[in-house]
Write an enzyme that holds these catalytic residues in place. Structure first.
Site, short mmCIF file in Angstrom:
data_model
loop_
_atom_site.label_atom_id
_atom_site.label_comp_id
_atom_site.label_asym_id
_atom_site.label_seq_id
_atom_site.Cartn_x
_atom_site.Cartn_y
_atom_site.Cartn_z
CE LYS A 48 -3.89 -2.12 2.58
NZ LYS A 48 -4.92 -2.52 1.46
CD GLU A 79 -5.33 5.43 4.16
OE1 GLU A 79 -4.81 5.18 3.16
OE2 GLU A 79 -6.44 5.24 4.29
CG HIS A 127 -13.15 -4.60 7.03
ND1 HIS A 127 -13.37 -3.17 7.08
CD2 HIS A 127 -12.60 -4.84 8.37
CE1 HIS A 127 -13.14 -2.76 8.20
NE2 HIS A 127 -12.66 -3.73 8.98
NE ARG A 139 -7.08 -9.95 -6.42
CZ ARG A 139 -8.19 -9.65 -6.10
NH1 ARG A 139 -9.33 -9.53 -6.98
NH2 ARG A 139 -8.35 -9.11 -5.08
P1 ADP Z 1 -7.51 -4.36 2.48
O1 ADP Z 1 -6.62 -4.49 1.21
O2 ADP Z 1 -7.18 -4.93 3.58
O3 ADP Z 1 -9.02 -4.65 1.90
P2 ADP Z 1 -8.48 -1.74 2.04
O4 ADP Z 1 -7.51 -0.59 1.97
O5 ADP Z 1 -8.81 -1.96 0.53
O6 ADP Z 1 -7.59 -2.74 2.75
O7 ADP Z 1 -9.62 -1.23 2.90
C1 ADP Z 1 -10.51 -2.12 2.95
C2 ADP Z 1 -11.89 -1.53 3.35
O8 ADP Z 1 -11.88 -0.54 4.54
C3 ADP Z 1 -12.53 -0.68 2.23
O9 ADP Z 1 -13.24 -1.39 1.48
C4 ADP Z 1 -13.10 0.74 2.99
O10 ADP Z 1 -14.44 0.25 3.31
C5 ADP Z 1 -12.74 0.76 4.14
N1 ADP Z 1 -11.45 1.83 4.35
C6 ADP Z 1 -10.15 1.82 4.05
N2 ADP Z 1 -9.64 3.15 4.04
C7 ADP Z 1 -10.37 3.72 4.60
C8 ADP Z 1 -10.18 5.02 4.90
N3 ADP Z 1 -9.45 5.99 5.09
N4 ADP Z 1 -11.48 5.58 5.57
C9 ADP Z 1 -12.59 4.81 5.75
N5 ADP Z 1 -12.79 3.61 5.42
C10 ADP Z 1 -11.71 2.99 4.81
#
Ligand code: ADP
Length: 501
Positions: free
Chosen positions: A118, A202, A237, A294
């Site tokens: 990330k 974040e 999630h 992917r």
């Molecule tokens: P992972 O790779 O573990 O799936 P992500 O970064 O894709 O992590 O985030 C997973 C979920 O968490 C996202 O679908 C979103 O709903 C929530 N999320 C991620 N970052 C934020 C943020 N900064 N604020 C609010 N929700 C977030």
């Protein structure tokens, strides 16, 4: 340019079948690999050739990259499609495939590497002017420093693992008093889950929507976006209902999202199919989250509204062909919704409910697509993801897609295990879902197991008692020592009750 004549699918279940179907339509020979647990699986029967690659646990079969490449070489395969999960985002595997002189149906190795972290992804994207959630630029381990940054961006904040995936290593922090402890926990969770303790901060976007954009790019630098998918209905999630297009995104925001996704793809020299994920606030401001290098589970909703077969495009791109259409050729045709049918019990915190599909009858009719990998009588193996099927309904507009999906859910007959179908119907009928104004907190906010059991009850109880009695006697005479038992029958009955409302 190199023509692909024979393709190996390094995956199982519905996605292996889905890929092989497109390959067959293109006149390709197909090769399946399988574990001992999947000897009779549908993807094995569908393929022109199939090779057993090991024992049931995926570490001994579907994750054995070297073994899979050895099979591919032996059978003179031109290309390997990894599907999703398993080896699909493993840069090392993609590299080994290419070093063996076989085409990897996916993006360049470098792009998989960059987007696999990330922090590296944010670093790559930063120079391209894509909106990003305010936060730290790199990893952070010092609590005093973290407190300073958190105070600047304002609580609530989110601590995330750089190597994270599947929602692991993510912690929401409401105020400064919680920060030190949550940071320590996130770091140790990241170390144990990913072997990498880098975390960053974040801003936590409240009431966030998960919106993602499908992109396609060829090896000649052409990139297009195939609009957005709304994936905010999640439990743990993890997505469970997806739709395209999003009910709240306006044409202007759609264009901005698409263009941002293209910039993300450019930042890492991307080609093939990929998905750029964004988090969106209630004012439709969106921020880059990550890129998945992917095909995604929910890709069918995009196919349904664009008329593009993404797997065929992936194969053509892998052969070196240029895209045969431009951005202006792409239009949104109607609305599509996908529900994931998991062998899980929504009434029991969505825990997996593995067993035998005693009854399994798919819905049919106009606008219905079922991507699955099972037949009646098959066992759901305990070793893999408990997804049984993806049910996709397409309509001329959102309302028709919703009504069609509700009809299809009622038509779907599954007994022997609990599934997410009844839960999905609950969502489709909920006013927050209907209004489009829902976010990733939907399940937490609105769902309790009792919501699934609102049949009025005298009749239901009587009917249930009769059903249970008759099933029990049936079960007794058929008893073969497998998973069917009284509890299953009763829970099936409960599920039917949920679905039939
Ligand atoms: P992972 O790779 O573990 O799936 P992500 O970064 O894709 O992590 O985030 C997973 C979920 O968490 C996202 O679908 C979103 O709903 C929530 N999320 C991620 N970052 C934020 C943020 N900064 N604020 C609010 N929700 C977030």
């Amino acid at each position: 340019m190199r023509k692909i004549q024979k393709i190996l699918v390094a995956n199982r279940g519905e996605i292996a079948l889905r890929i092989m179907r497109s390959a067959k339509e293109m006149g390709l020979q197909t090769v399946a690999v399988f574990s001992e647990a999947d000897r009779n699986a549908l993807h094995v029967r569908f393929a022109d050739e199939a090779v057993c690659i090991g024992e049931a646990p995926s570490s001994q079969s579907y994750l054995r990259g070297e073994k899979i490449i050895e099979v591919a070489k032996k059978l003179k395969v031109d290309a390997i499609h990894p599907g999703y999960g398993f080896l699909s985002e493993n840069a090392q595997f993609a590299k080994m495939v290419e070093e063996a002189g076989i085409i990897f149906v996916g993006p360049p190795v470098k792009a998989i590497e960059t987007m696999g972290s990330k922090l590296a992804a944010k670093e790559a994207v930063r120079a391209f002017g894509v909106p990003m959630v305010p936060g730290t630029e790199g990893a952070i381990s010092d609590v005093t420093e973290a407190k300073k940054i958190a105070a600047e961006i304002g609580y609530p904040i989110l601590i995330k693992a750089s190597a994270g995936g599947g929602g692991k290593g993510m912690r929401v922090v409401e105020n400064e008093a919680e920060l030190a402890e949550q940071m320590e926990r996130a770091i140790s969770e990241a170390i144990s889950a990913f072997g990498d303790g880098s975390v960053f901060i974040e801003k936590y976007i409240t009431a966030p929507k998960h919106i993602e954009v499908q992109i396609l790019g060829d090896k000649h630098g052409n990139l297009v976006y195939l609009f957005e998918r709304e994936c905010s209905i999640q439990r743990r999630h993890q997505k469970v209902i997806e739709e395209a297009p999003s009910p709240v995104v306006t044409p202007e925001v759609r264009k901005a999202l698409g263009e941002a996704a293209i910039k993300v793809a450019k930042s890492c020299g991307y080609y093939n199919a990929g998905t750029v994920e964004f988090v969106m606030d209630s004012n439709l401001n969106f921020y880059f989250l990550e890129m998945n290098t992917r095909l995604q589970v929910e890709h069918p909703v995009t196919e349904q509204i664009t008329g593009i077969d993404l797997v065929k495009e992936q194969i053509r791109i892998a052969e070196g062909k240029p895209l045969s259409f431009t951005q202006n050729d792409l239009k949104i045709l109607g609305h599509a919704i996908e529900v994931r049918v998991y062998a899980e019990d929504p009434a029991n915190n969505f825990l997996p409910d593995i067993g035998k599909l005693q009854t399994y009858k798919r819905p049919q009719g106009i606008g219905i697509r079922v991507d699955d990998g099972f037949e009646q009588g098959m066992e759901i193996p305990i070793y893999y993801d408990p997804m049984i099927a993806k049910l996709i309904a397409t309509g001329k507009d959102r309302n028709e897609a919703i009504e069609r999906m509700k009809r299809a859910i009622e038509e779907y007959q599954i007994t022997g295990i609990e599934t997410t179908l009844g839960f999905c119907k609950f969502v489709l009928e909920h006013e927050a879902f209907l209004s489009g104004k829902f976010d990733t907190n939907f399940v937490k906010q609105y769902f309790t197991p009792e919501k699934l059991q609102t049949l009025p009850d005298d009749d239901a109880e009587k009917l249930g008692a009769v059903l249970v009695a008759s099933l029990l006697s049936q079960n007794h005479s058929n008893s073969n020592g497998t998973t069917s038992n009284k509890e299953h029958i009763i829970s099936n009955w409960k599920r039917n009750r949920m679905v039939k409302r």
